[in-house]
Design an enzyme around this catalytic site. Structure first.
Site, mmCIF file in Angstrom:
data_model
loop_
_atom_site.group_PDB
_atom_site.id
_atom_site.type_symbol
_atom_site.label_atom_id
_atom_site.label_comp_id
_atom_site.label_asym_id
_atom_site.label_seq_id
_atom_site.Cartn_x
_atom_site.Cartn_y
_atom_site.Cartn_z
ATOM 1 N N GLU A 100 3.983 0.847 11.569
ATOM 2 C CA GLU A 100 3.876 0.866 13.042
ATOM 3 C C GLU A 100 2.473 1.174 13.563
ATOM 4 O O GLU A 100 2.176 0.890 14.707
ATOM 5 C CB GLU A 100 4.890 1.845 13.647
ATOM 6 C CG GLU A 100 4.670 3.286 13.202
ATOM 7 C CD GLU A 100 5.451 4.296 14.031
ATOM 8 O OE1 GLU A 100 5.244 5.493 13.833
ATOM 9 O OE2 GLU A 100 6.257 3.875 14.892
ATOM 10 N N GLU A 148 -11.894 3.464 -7.160
ATOM 11 C CA GLU A 148 -10.890 2.523 -6.636
ATOM 12 C C GLU A 148 -10.780 1.244 -7.475
ATOM 13 O O GLU A 148 -11.774 0.557 -7.704
ATOM 14 C CB GLU A 148 -11.244 2.128 -5.194
ATOM 15 C CG GLU A 148 -10.231 1.191 -4.557
ATOM 16 C CD GLU A 148 -10.666 0.669 -3.186
ATOM 17 O OE1 GLU A 148 -9.801 0.515 -2.327
ATOM 18 O OE2 GLU A 148 -11.869 0.419 -2.977
#
Lengths: 173, 173
Positions: free
Chosen positions: A138, A118
């Protein structure tokens, strides 16, 4: 001395929605073999966003791996093929509702180089203005907070902010 | 607002030598379900080791996930049941050959809170002296370097040091 480790074999263990896990057999500089457990991650961005010259935005969110809420700079994963800067602008608006007139690259970090690939790209956002709030993800639940920079530095020293990308961003300005 | 996510189901995907991968089904604050890919890691330590008042030790090692050499503070994984301070003292000697008369805790960080539970405990080592070089981990290949602190800060700004735990340690002193 050449420290590199050649890959002899790669076994995919898991391909998930976000991460992938591979078990690599490598040849060490001394000719011996070793196994490396490697997590592949799409990478992310983090944004140090200045509300004014000494006030920055911090988001609070629940982090399931740690089973606790953390205070972090606005951040998020890079979507497939997405430019890191576009990702940073998108995540800032999704998480805080703000857009920025100035959005500059500060540098990149690696979070867990022993087992994970990462990278996190760090940006500085200034001259904020309210964007389109309808963009939120959401399924993300976030409290947006504002802190003075001196307060954030104090919170780092007191252990109230422990997130490495957030702490690192201060060193990169 | 309570941001927490309750675990509904846990499926173990992989138990390895160092990491474990679990796929959790959680209930979000809005009642919806979601999946969380979670890597469990034993945690680690990192040591900012002062050779003298403005010179620190940096280790160079090959990091297979990134396929490159990185410059980092001496660091390592916590063995099962090991006290983080004992781990720090052990790793400093294994990686650099030095012991320290003063070894103090600075704080802890999390490296990738979105998918991983890794904590890194940061220590400051001072008054170094040569220890028992026979302790090295035989499958670790490391170059030990010494840099002035101002040089290290410059290397962070230039992107020559990108490791988050190394960068974070500077903010915690």
């Amino acid at each position: 001395m050449d420290l590199s480790e050649k890959t002899i074999e790669n076994k995919n263990i898991y391909k998930g929605k976000i991460i992938e896990l591979n078990l690599k057999t490598v040849e060490l500089p001394n000719g011996k073999k070793a196994k490396r457990e490697i997590v592949n991650h799409p990478g992310g961005v983090a944004v140090i966003a200045y509300k004014d010259k000494d006030t920055i935005l911090i988001v609070e969110q629940f982090r399931k791996p740690l089973e606790q809420n953390l205070l972090e700079f606005p951040a998020g994963k890079i979507e497939k093929g997405e430019d890191p800067k576009v990702c940073g602008i998108r995540e800032l608006e999704e998480e805080t509702g703000y857009k920025a007139k100035k959005f500059n690259y500060l540098g990149k970090i690696v979070t867990s180089p022993g087992f994970c690939d990462e990278y996190i790209y760090i940006y500085k956002a200034e001259d904020l203005y309210k964007g389109n709030m309808g963009l939120e993800d959401e399924d993300e639940f976030i409290n947006v907070k504002e802190f003075k920079i001196d307060k954030v530095k104090e919170m780092i020293k007191k252990g109230e902010i422990i997130d490495a990308k957030t702490i690192s961003a201060f060193m990169m300005e």
